[in-house]
Design a protein around this motif. Sequence first.
Motif, short mmCIF file in Angstrom:
data_model
loop_
_atom_site.label_atom_id
_atom_site.label_comp_id
_atom_site.label_asym_id
_atom_site.label_seq_id
_atom_site.Cartn_x
_atom_site.Cartn_y
_atom_site.Cartn_z
N ASP A 17 -3.75 25.76 49.88
CA ASP A 17 -2.98 24.55 49.61
C ASP A 17 -3.03 24.52 47.97
N LEU A 18 -4.01 25.06 47.42
CA LEU A 18 -4.09 24.88 46.15
C LEU A 18 -3.20 26.20 45.51
N GLN A 20 -0.74 27.11 47.00
CA GLN A 20 0.65 26.75 46.99
C GLN A 20 1.15 26.08 46.04
N ARG A 21 0.31 25.10 45.68
CA ARG A 21 0.50 24.30 44.53
C ARG A 21 0.75 25.27 43.12
N GLU A 24 4.15 26.83 43.28
CA GLU A 24 5.16 25.86 42.94
C GLU A 24 5.29 25.49 41.71
N PHE A 25 4.09 25.40 40.88
CA PHE A 25 4.08 25.27 39.39
C PHE A 25 4.67 26.22 38.40
N PRO A 36 1.92 17.80 35.50
CA PRO A 36 0.30 18.00 36.06
C PRO A 36 -0.63 17.46 35.14
N VAL A 235 -3.53 21.46 37.38
CA VAL A 235 -3.28 21.76 38.80
C VAL A 235 -4.34 21.79 39.59
N ASN A 238 -6.28 18.41 39.79
CA ASN A 238 -5.37 17.57 40.74
C ASN A 238 -5.89 17.71 42.19
N TRP A 239 -5.98 19.09 42.41
CA TRP A 239 -6.58 19.40 43.73
C TRP A 239 -8.04 18.93 44.06
#
Length: 367
Positions: A17-18, A20-21, A24-25, A36, A235, A238-239
Motif C-alpha cells: 500500500d505504501l 501504491q502511494r 501515485e505521488f 504530502p 509520503v 504519512n504511511w
Amino acid sequence: MRVRYSYLPRQFADCEDLWQRLREFVPTGDFTLGRPLQEFEQRFADLIGVGHAIGVNSGTDAIKLPLKALGIGPGDEVITTANTFVATVGAICEIGARPVFVDCDDTFCMDVKKLEAAVTSRTKAIVPVHFTGYMTDMRAVGPIAKKHGLRIVEDACQSILGALDGRNAGTWGEAGAFSLHPLKNINVWSDGGVITTNDNALAAELRLLRNHGLEGRDTVVRMGYNSRLDTLQAVVGNWLIPKAHDIAATRIANAAYYDKNLGQLKQIRIPPRPLAMRVVYHLYIVFAEDRDGLLDHCVKNGIEAKVHYPVPIYRQPALTEFGYKEGDFPVTDGHTKTIITFPCDQHLTREEMDYVIETVRSYYSGR
C-alpha cells in the motif's frame, strides 16, 4: 538463533500500500515542499500536541535551525548533556556557539541538579537531550531557564511520544527537535527531521530558514539553508505516523518484559523507571556486570547487542579544543563501562526476547 538490531527489513516487508502511494505521488512532480509534506507536518503537530511542525532534512538541522532562529551564534554558550550523540553537539558548533556539558544521571539524561552551576554570563540556551526515549526533567529545567533568561531547544530526536506528567517531549521549550532517521521510532527512507513549536513567529522564521530564506519564489529575506524534508519522504511518514502510538506501546511492553526477566539477575541493574515519565525506548539499555564479556558472548551467540556509546562525546578527538578531560563527568564515564543495549523494537518476537534473556542468563551462570 540470530536476533538482529535493525528491524527495517521486517518493517517494510509488507508495504504494497505504501508503494501504491508512491506510484501515485511520483507523477505529480510535487517533490519540493509538496502537499504530502504539509499533510505530514499537520499530522506530526497533532501527534505531539503543538501548533506547528516544520519538516527539515535531519534531526541535526532540527536542533540547529531553532538555535539559529533564536539568535544563538558565535561567542554564545549552549548547555547540553555530556551523554549524547554527536548530532546534538554538531548542531551547536555549526552555528559557532560553544557547547557546555553537564553530567547525566542513571536515566541517561542531564542531571538537572547540576544544570544551574554550568550557567555563565555567556550562556544563551539549553539543549536538554531526551536520550534513549527517556525525558530530561523539564519541570526543573524550565524555571532555571526562566531565571537566567535562557532559551530551550529540546533534543527529542530519540523520544517521539516520550512524556513527563502527561506532557510530550517537544512541547516544553521554545522548540523541540525530532529525527526521522531510519532507526528512529517513526522513520523514513533517508535522513529527515521535524521541529515543533507553539510560537507562530518562530515557526514562520523556521520555514524561511529551511528554504534558503525565500519568501515566495524570488525574494530572499534572510540567508537560510537548504534543509527541506523531501516530500517523497513525507509520503513514507504519512504511511507510518498512524502507527506511532502502537509502536510506542509495543516498545514499552517489550521493555517491561525485559525488565521483569533481566531484573531477576543480580548482575543486571535496571535503570530507574520514573512513574511520571513515559519512556518510549528508542534504546533499551541496562547496566551489566562484566559488560564487555557479556557483549562478546551475546554477539558470538547471534544477538546484535551494542554500546551507546563506548566513548562519550565530550572526549571525542573533534572536541579536544574545549579542554574537557576524562573524569570531568564521572556518571557519563561510568556508564561507558557498564551499559549494554539490546534490541527492543516493535517487530521483535517473544521467542527472540526469550533468547536474549536466556543468553544473558547463561553467560552469568556459566562464568
